[in-house]
Design a protein around this motif. Sequence first.
Motif, mmCIF file in Angstrom:
data_model
loop_
_atom_site.group_PDB
_atom_site.id
_atom_site.type_symbol
_atom_site.label_atom_id
_atom_site.label_comp_id
_atom_site.label_asym_id
_atom_site.label_seq_id
_atom_site.Cartn_x
_atom_site.Cartn_y
_atom_site.Cartn_z
ATOM 1 N N ALA A 241 0.823 -1.211 0.000
ATOM 2 C CA ALA A 241 0.000 0.000 0.000
ATOM 3 C C ALA A 241 0.855 1.259 0.000
ATOM 4 O O ALA A 241 0.456 2.285 -0.563
ATOM 5 N N GLY A 242 2.021 1.185 0.632
ATOM 6 C CA GLY A 242 2.867 2.364 0.757
ATOM 7 C C GLY A 242 3.736 2.656 -0.436
ATOM 8 O O GLY A 242 4.455 3.662 -0.464
ATOM 9 N N SER A 243 3.689 1.785 -1.443
ATOM 10 C CA SER A 243 4.547 1.998 -2.606
ATOM 11 C C SER A 243 3.775 2.016 -3.919
ATOM 12 O O SER A 243 4.028 2.866 -4.779
ATOM 13 N N GLU A 244 2.841 1.117 -4.082
ATOM 14 C CA GLU A 244 2.212 0.897 -5.388
ATOM 15 C C GLU A 244 1.439 2.121 -5.896
ATOM 16 O O GLU A 244 1.741 2.660 -6.968
ATOM 17 N N THR A 245 0.425 2.573 -5.168
ATOM 18 C CA THR A 245 -0.456 3.617 -5.699
ATOM 19 C C THR A 245 0.256 4.958 -5.833
ATOM 20 O O THR A 245 0.021 5.690 -6.801
ATOM 21 N N THR A 246 1.122 5.292 -4.877
ATOM 22 C CA THR A 246 1.835 6.569 -4.956
ATOM 23 C C THR A 246 2.791 6.580 -6.139
ATOM 24 O O THR A 246 2.874 7.563 -6.887
ATOM 25 N N ALA A 247 3.532 5.491 -6.343
ATOM 26 C CA ALA A 247 4.445 5.412 -7.482
ATOM 27 C C ALA A 247 3.682 5.488 -8.797
ATOM 28 O O ALA A 247 4.114 6.172 -9.739
ATOM 29 N N ARG A 248 2.542 4.796 -8.874
ATOM 30 C CA ARG A 248 1.733 4.835 -10.086
ATOM 31 C C ARG A 248 1.208 6.253 -10.349
ATOM 32 O O ARG A 248 1.160 6.715 -11.494
ATOM 33 N N THR A 249 0.790 6.935 -9.299
ATOM 34 C CA THR A 249 0.276 8.299 -9.464
ATOM 35 C C THR A 249 1.360 9.242 -9.967
ATOM 36 O O THR A 249 1.110 10.096 -10.831
ATOM 37 N N ILE A 250 2.575 9.109 -9.444
ATOM 38 C CA ILE A 250 3.678 9.955 -9.907
ATOM 39 C C ILE A 250 3.975 9.675 -11.375
ATOM 40 O O ILE A 250 4.231 10.601 -12.166
ATOM 41 N N GLN A 251 3.928 8.403 -11.778
ATOM 42 C CA GLN A 251 4.168 8.076 -13.182
ATOM 43 C C GLN A 251 3.088 8.680 -14.081
ATOM 44 O O GLN A 251 3.381 9.205 -15.161
ATOM 45 N N TRP A 252 1.840 8.623 -13.639
ATOM 46 C CA TRP A 252 0.775 9.279 -14.391
ATOM 47 C C TRP A 252 1.010 10.787 -14.436
ATOM 48 O O TRP A 252 0.762 11.436 -15.466
ATOM 49 N N ALA A 253 1.457 11.345 -13.335
ATOM 50 C CA ALA A 253 1.711 12.789 -13.277
ATOM 51 C C ALA A 253 2.751 13.202 -14.312
ATOM 52 O O ALA A 253 2.593 14.225 -15.000
ATOM 53 N N LEU A 254 3.810 12.413 -14.436
ATOM 54 C CA LEU A 254 4.842 12.720 -15.428
ATOM 55 C C LEU A 254 4.247 12.704 -16.836
ATOM 56 O O LEU A 254 4.578 13.547 -17.678
ATOM 57 N N LEU A 255 3.362 11.741 -17.091
ATOM 58 C CA LEU A 255 2.725 11.652 -18.401
ATOM 59 C C LEU A 255 1.867 12.891 -18.672
ATOM 60 O O LEU A 255 1.930 13.486 -19.756
ATOM 61 N N TYR A 256 1.067 13.294 -17.695
ATOM 62 C CA TYR A 256 0.204 14.464 -17.876
ATOM 63 C C TYR A 256 1.019 15.749 -18.044
ATOM 64 O O TYR A 256 0.672 16.611 -18.859
ATOM 65 N N LEU A 257 2.097 15.875 -17.283
ATOM 66 C CA LEU A 257 2.926 17.076 -17.387
ATOM 67 C C LEU A 257 3.620 17.156 -18.746
ATOM 68 O O LEU A 257 3.835 18.260 -19.276
ATOM 69 N N VAL A 258 3.977 15.997 -19.292
ATOM 70 C CA VAL A 258 4.552 15.972 -20.639
ATOM 71 C C VAL A 258 3.478 16.311 -21.674
ATOM 72 O O VAL A 258 3.712 17.097 -22.599
#
Length: 471
Positions: free
Chosen positions: A295-312
């Motif tokens: 729980a402490g790694s999966e969703t937060t890491a996935r959200t950051i990866q999505w964030a990078l995609l949206y910012l690009v």
Amino acid sequence: MGILSWLVVLSILFLCFWKSQRPKGFPPGPWSPPLTGILFYLSRKEPLKALDQLAQKYGPVFSLYLGGKRAVFTHGFSSAKEVLVTKGLEFAGRPDNLLVDYMIKKKGTQYIISPYGQAWKEQRRFSLMLLRNFGLGKKSMEEKILQEATCLIEAFAENSGAPFDPQPFVETAVTNIISSILFGKRFENNDSSLRTVLNILHQNLKLIVGPWAMLYNAVPLVRRLPLPHQRILTNVQKIFAFLEKEVEEHKTTFISGETRDFVDAYLEEIKKAEQKGSSFEEEQLRVLLMDLLSAGSETTARTIQWALLYLVAFSEIQEKCQKEIDFFLGSNSNLQYEDREKLPYTNAVIHEIQRHTTVVPLGAPHTPIQNTQLCGYQIPKGTIILINLHSVHHDESQWKFPHEFNPSNFLNEEGDFVKPEAFLAFSAGPRVCLGENLARMELFLFLTSILRNFQLSWPDKSRAIPFKAVT
């Protein structure tokens, strides 16, 4: 075909027909075979759209078969709020899951999917206390996150000469935060043991909500067959082996009264529990560690990866965030978590990324702990309840721009940040995410650090994914 064979076939058909009948007052829904009902919808190319279509036909509360059991789906904010908040305690249970029970062999209580009861309350209360003791919500935790953010920036810089996949670096950075709390240690980007465990966790999170897991729970005859669900069980044993090694290392250096991390504090509590007969034991510790690590790694890491995609994808939004950060920071090097209140646009963008993606679209399943009602329908105790958080985050009655990526969903007319009640990225009510505050801090500090140091762009603009947004 003989008479006996015909009788068997007719009996099976009658059983399927009988089981497919809904109880009086139960939410409506399409007819579907008991074992494969939901698979027909979730196997489609766009399963969330299929659920949207069912909601349009049957309303905000409807039912389907989920591996031989009736499951109720909510759609939109109103019905989700009734389950999570208005009747939060009534729906605070978790449905039985034979596969998960077998995975952990009843060794302990998982705070995410365990039944609502005394053991769950005891473990959740103690876990939350330990998380706070080891920095959750404190300045010391903020400093740890900023240290990991610095390491992440360095890893990005070392690889910025050519297009690269940020996933392993992001996962290591995020996992190191929860690892520092649980084990008092961090991992390097090239640590093979961490990479193996994270890959296994990814696999299991997909498999546990897939068709083979449903089949395992519904059909006893397949449980020992060499089918894909066996990989889930093998993966869990590997995770337990990793955690066993960490616990044993702590036991060899453990000094009573000198707690270095979560494991030490739990081992200390186990010694006390030997006298009072509580739920604290080593088997429970390993199960809890698996839960918290995932729980402490999966969703937060996935959200950051999505964030990078949206910012690009939305360079104008990225630029606007960077200008706001630069204007506020000036010559200072780092942001603090409290600075989010002075960066309303950047804060809105981070929340809009969470809303628009909804990385866990159906959340964790709920079940009523007693017979109850939902939107006027009769819901028997133990019924599986699935909350469509994706539909909540795109509810036209709750959002200014429900179907497009627009930070204005979190900004008022004066440009101040506001968080609508319908934002449920961390769920709500009695079973709200235990690590919500930690995840919020991580998302803000990691993403603002990246924005402060890099201009993000497509490796090949001709292959850019089309998005539409309003700034």
